[in-house]
Design a protein around this motif. Structure first.
Motif, PDB file in Angstrom:
ATOM      1  N   GLU A  51       0.828  -1.209   0.000  1.00 13.84           N
ATOM      2  CA  GLU A  51       0.000   0.000   0.000  1.00 13.84           C
ATOM      3  C   GLU A  51       0.865   1.264   0.000  1.00 13.84           C
ATOM      4  O   GLU A  51       0.507   2.280  -0.607  1.00 13.84           O
ATOM      5  N   PHE A  52       2.016   1.194   0.679  1.00 16.98           N
ATOM      6  CA  PHE A  52       2.931   2.339   0.668  1.00 16.98           C
ATOM      7  C   PHE A  52       3.432   2.599  -0.747  1.00 16.98           C
ATOM      8  O   PHE A  52       3.423   3.738  -1.229  1.00 16.98           O
ATOM      9  N   TRP A  53       3.866   1.542  -1.428  1.00 16.39           N
ATOM     10  CA  TRP A  53       4.371   1.716  -2.797  1.00 16.39           C
ATOM     11  C   TRP A  53       3.253   2.119  -3.747  1.00 16.39           C
ATOM     12  O   TRP A  53       3.477   2.879  -4.698  1.00 16.39           O
ATOM     13  N   LYS A  54       2.058   1.638  -3.470  1.00 17.52           N
ATOM     14  CA  LYS A  54       0.901   2.054  -4.278  1.00 17.52           C
ATOM     15  C   LYS A  54       0.671   3.556  -4.153  1.00 17.52           C
ATOM     16  O   LYS A  54       0.453   4.258  -5.156  1.00 17.52           O
ATOM     17  N   SER A  55       0.747   4.064  -2.921  1.00 13.17           N
ATOM     18  CA  SER A  55       0.540   5.502  -2.714  1.00 13.17           C
ATOM     19  C   SER A  55       1.660   6.322  -3.352  1.00 13.17           C
ATOM     20  O   SER A  55       1.414   7.412  -3.885  1.00 13.17           O
ATOM     21  N   MET A  56       2.881   5.785  -3.334  1.00 12.72           N
ATOM     22  CA  MET A  56       3.997   6.475  -3.973  1.00 12.72           C
ATOM     23  C   MET A  56       3.763   6.610  -5.476  1.00 12.72           C
ATOM     24  O   MET A  56       3.982   7.672  -6.071  1.00 12.72           O
ATOM     25  N   GLU A  58       0.865   6.405  -7.097  1.00  8.98           N
ATOM     26  CA  GLU A  58      -0.294   7.254  -7.367  1.00  8.98           C
ATOM     27  C   GLU A  58       0.056   8.729  -7.214  1.00  8.98           C
ATOM     28  O   GLU A  58      -0.456   9.576  -7.954  1.00  8.98           O
ATOM     29  N   ALA A  59       0.939   9.037  -6.258  1.00  8.80           N
ATOM     30  CA  ALA A  59       1.356  10.423  -6.066  1.00  8.80           C
ATOM     31  C   ALA A  59       2.136  10.938  -7.278  1.00  8.80           C
ATOM     32  O   ALA A  59       2.152  12.149  -7.550  1.00  8.80           O
ATOM     33  N   GLN A  60       2.756  10.035  -8.018  1.00  8.88           N
ATOM     34  CA  GLN A  60       3.506  10.403  -9.229  1.00  8.88           C
ATOM     35  C   GLN A  60       2.652  10.267 -10.493  1.00  8.88           C
ATOM     36  O   GLN A  60       3.162  10.419 -11.600  1.00  8.88           O
ATOM     37  N   ASN A  61       1.348   9.974 -10.283  1.00  7.38           N
ATOM     38  CA  ASN A  61       0.419   9.769 -11.407  1.00  7.38           C
ATOM     39  C   ASN A  61       0.885   8.644 -12.338  1.00  7.38           C
ATOM     40  O   ASN A  61       0.753   8.717 -13.566  1.00  7.38           O
ATOM     41  N   VAL A  62       1.440   7.619 -11.727  1.00  8.58           N
ATOM     42  CA  VAL A  62       1.916   6.456 -12.488  1.00  8.58           C
ATOM     43  C   VAL A  62       0.878   5.344 -12.363  1.00  8.58           C
ATOM     44  O   VAL A  62       0.479   4.984 -11.253  1.00  8.58           O
ATOM     45  N   PRO A  63       0.421   4.780 -13.474  1.00  5.29           N
ATOM     46  CA  PRO A  63      -0.552   3.674 -13.414  1.00  5.29           C
ATOM     47  C   PRO A  63       0.042   2.481 -12.671  1.00  5.29           C
ATOM     48  O   PRO A  63       1.223   2.150 -12.833  1.00  5.29           O
ATOM     49  N   LEU A  64      -0.771   1.864 -11.857  1.00  8.66           N
ATOM     50  CA  LEU A  64      -0.302   0.710 -11.100  1.00  8.66           C
ATOM     51  C   LEU A  64      -0.028  -0.461 -12.041  1.00  8.66           C
ATOM     52  O   LEU A  64      -0.847  -0.763 -12.916  1.00  8.66           O
ATOM     53  N   PRO A  65       1.109  -1.116 -11.877  1.00  8.07           N
ATOM     54  CA  PRO A  65       1.392  -2.281 -12.730  1.00  8.07           C
ATOM     55  C   PRO A  65       0.503  -3.447 -12.333  1.00  8.07           C
ATOM     56  O   PRO A  65       0.109  -3.579 -11.171  1.00  8.07           O
ATOM     57  N   PRO A  66       0.160  -4.292 -13.294  1.00 10.68           N
ATOM     58  CA  PRO A  66      -0.667  -5.463 -12.948  1.00 10.68           C
ATOM     59  C   PRO A  66       0.114  -6.412 -12.052  1.00 10.68           C
ATOM     60  O   PRO A  66       1.319  -6.601 -12.231  1.00 10.68           O
ATOM     61  N   VAL A  67      -0.569  -6.971 -11.087  1.00 14.27           N
ATOM     62  CA  VAL A  67       0.061  -7.945 -10.195  1.00 14.27           C
ATOM     63  C   VAL A  67      -0.443  -9.319 -10.580  1.00 14.27           C
ATOM     64  O   VAL A  67      -1.610  -9.644 -10.374  1.00 14.27           O
ATOM     65  N   ARG A  68       0.432 -10.094 -11.157  1.00 14.94           N
ATOM     66  CA  ARG A  68       0.069 -11.444 -11.586  1.00 14.94           C
ATOM     67  C   ARG A  68       0.841 -12.442 -10.741  1.00 14.94           C
ATOM     68  O   ARG A  68       2.060 -12.460 -10.757  1.00 14.94           O
ATOM     69  N   MET A  69       0.112 -13.257 -10.028  1.00 21.29           N
ATOM     70  CA  MET A  69       0.768 -14.304  -9.237  1.00 21.29           C
ATOM     71  C   MET A  69       1.462 -15.256 -10.188  1.00 21.29           C
ATOM     72  O   MET A  69       0.890 -15.676 -11.197  1.00 21.29           O
ATOM     73  N   ASN A  70       2.704 -15.569  -9.901  1.00 24.88           N
ATOM     74  CA  ASN A  70       3.464 -16.506 -10.726  1.00 24.88           C
ATOM     75  C   ASN A  70       2.881 -17.901 -10.540  1.00 24.88           C
ATOM     76  O   ASN A  70       3.156 -18.584  -9.562  1.00 24.88           O
ATOM     77  N   ARG A  71       2.047 -18.311 -11.535  1.00 30.52           N
ATOM     78  CA  ARG A  71       1.350 -19.586 -11.400  1.00 30.52           C
ATOM     79  C   ARG A  71       2.305 -20.772 -11.369  1.00 30.52           C
ATOM     80  O   ARG A  71       2.078 -21.746 -10.669  1.00 30.52           O
ATOM     81  N   GLY A  72       3.368 -20.671 -12.176  1.00 27.98           N
ATOM     82  CA  GLY A  72       4.346 -21.754 -12.171  1.00 27.98           C
ATOM     83  C   GLY A  72       5.003 -21.905 -10.817  1.00 27.98           C
ATOM     84  O   GLY A  72       5.158 -23.010 -10.294  1.00 27.98           O
ATOM     85  N   ARG A  73       5.385 -20.760 -10.237  1.00 26.20           N
ATOM     86  CA  ARG A  73       6.012 -20.794  -8.909  1.00 26.20           C
ATOM     87  C   ARG A  73       5.036 -21.329  -7.867  1.00 26.20           C
ATOM     88  O   ARG A  73       5.411 -22.134  -7.016  1.00 26.20           O
ATOM     89  N   LEU A  74       3.767 -20.903  -7.966  1.00 21.17           N
ATOM     90  CA  LEU A  74       2.773 -21.348  -7.006  1.00 21.17           C
ATOM     91  C   LEU A  74       2.538 -22.854  -7.113  1.00 21.17           C
ATOM     92  O   LEU A  74       2.392 -23.546  -6.101  1.00 21.17           O
ATOM     93  N   PHE A  75       2.545 -23.355  -8.344  1.00 21.92           N
ATOM     94  CA  PHE A  75       2.370 -24.804  -8.548  1.00 21.92           C
ATOM     95  C   PHE A  75       3.521 -25.569  -7.892  1.00 21.92           C
ATOM     96  O   PHE A  75       3.310 -26.583  -7.220  1.00 21.92           O
ATOM     97  N   VAL A  76       4.749 -25.075  -8.119  1.00 22.54           N
ATOM     98  CA  VAL A  76       5.922 -25.730  -7.530  1.00 22.54           C
ATOM     99  C   VAL A  76       5.841 -25.702  -6.004  1.00 22.54           C
ATOM    100  O   VAL A  76       6.128 -26.693  -5.325  1.00 22.54           O
TER     101      VAL A  76
END
Length: 363
Positions: A51-56, A58-76
């Motif tokens: 949330e801290f990095w999200k606010s940082m 947003e304060a710079q008017n930078v679109p939030l990057p998509p957060v994709r869980m690494n499915r391969g890593r999760l499977f392992v």
């Protein structure tokens, strides 16, 4: 904010959320109530960090990057959690990650932060230090050092024996049993060498650490201020800002026992016999896969492809574990280790052909 720092902030945001999701996934696999309580708390802290990095951003008017869980890593992780204690698994993952503290300190020093942001980021850095300490202590209790001995020992056995049997196959293409027995002898000798080397190394290091710890205890008793300054210097050298290093060293200086452990970590949990058995045994296990086909095949040239396949698959498994311990991409590590092993085999085969031609030997 500089574009490079913006990209760092994006990565921090994604990493913190991914850690949060990973810890939530694994916490349900453990029956240890203390571990579940700690992991739930840490997962919540990782969410707050994101949330801290999200606010940082947003304060710079930078679109939030998509957060994709690494499915391969999760499977392992889900697969490994069926066989490995989730406490050990999480500890391995955390110990393998490149230190977030170092990256956060770089951001702290170079970003134009207001006082509130500096205070929040300083708190996040302290949280990360706490996490690393908790995971390190947990990992040491569960014997992560011996797991690393096992993985690296097996890797050495695979690569060295694959090269050995490949070279001998070129010299003795019609005598697979000779290649198998020769490879086994080399493997046993290498296993003994690795085990003895690990024994001597761990024992010597423990003795050195014991002597150094005794001297540090005397220094703490006679001149504690000098010991505090020594630790402060280590903090500054590692990238911690001098004011924060002063504060940390001053607080820790009030606890002589804790300061002594930080300046020179304890090696009481290290066991030279256990380390020797893990390293030597793992090397011997790595010997089996490249050598086994030669006991079954009619010729060395028939056995060699099977040896390469078995060794390659084993190297891929070892590379996956090493990647998790090192915090790097699994695919990259697999390619690196498999290509290295196959390169050793190819060069050894070429050398074997050269020796066969030069001395007129082989059958």
């Amino acid at each position: 904010m500089q574009p490079a720092l913006v990209e760092l902030a994006k990565g921090f945001y994604q990493d913190e959320l991914n850690d949060h999701l990973t810890y939530q996934e694994l916490v349900g696999k453990s029956s240890d109530s203390s571990f579940k309580t700690n992991m739930t708390r840490i997962a919540g802290m990782e969410r707050a960090h994101s949330e801290f990095w999200k606010s940082m951003l947003e304060a710079q008017n930078v679109p939030l990057p998509p957060v994709r869980m690494n499915r391969g890593r999760l499977f392992v992780l889900r697969f490994l959690s069926l066989f490995i204690n989730p406490i050990l698994l999480v500890s391995l993952l955390e110990l393998g990650e490149t230190s977030a503290v170092r990256h956060y300190m770089y951001f702290f020093r170079h970003a134009d932060l207001d006082p509130v942001e500096k205070r929040r980021l300083r708190a996040i850095i302290l949280d990360e230090i706490e996490h690393e300490t908790y995971f390190k202590q947990t990992a040491q209790t569960l014997g992560v050092g011996n797991l690393r001995d096992f993985v690296l020992g097996m890797n050495d056995g695979l690569v060295e024996l694959l090269g050995t049997v490949a070279g001998l196959s070129a010299v003795y293409p019609g005598n697979p049993l000779l290649v198998a027995v020769s490879g086994l002898v080399v493997g046993i000798a290498g296993s003994l060498s690795m085990g003895i080397g690990a024994f001597v190394s761990v024992r010597s290091q423990r003795q050195v650490n014991k002597g150094a710890r005794e001297r540090m205890e005397l220094l703490l008793e006679i001149n504690p201020e000098r010991a505090v300054q020594t630790y402060r210097g280590e903090l500054v050298d590692s990238g911690v800002p001098p004011p924060l290093a002063d504060q940390t060293a001053r607080v820790l200086g009030q606890n002589k026992g804790a300061l002594a452990k930080l300046i020179l970590p304890s090696s009481e949990d290290e066991n030279e016999i256990r380390s020797a058995l893990f390293t030597g045994g793992a090397y011997l296990l790595g010997v089996i896969f490249p050598v086994m086909p030669y006991f079954l095949a009619s010729s060395s040239l028939v056995a060699l492809p099977f040896s390469i396949v078995l060794a390659g698959l084993s190297l891929a498994v070892v590379a996956t574990i090493v990647a998790m311990l090192s915090g790097i991409t699994i695919k990259k590590k697999i390619v690196e280790m498999v290509v290295s092993g196959f390169t050793a085999a190819g060069l050894s085969y070429g050398f074997g052909m050269l020796m066969r031609s030069a001395f007129g030997i082989g059958a």
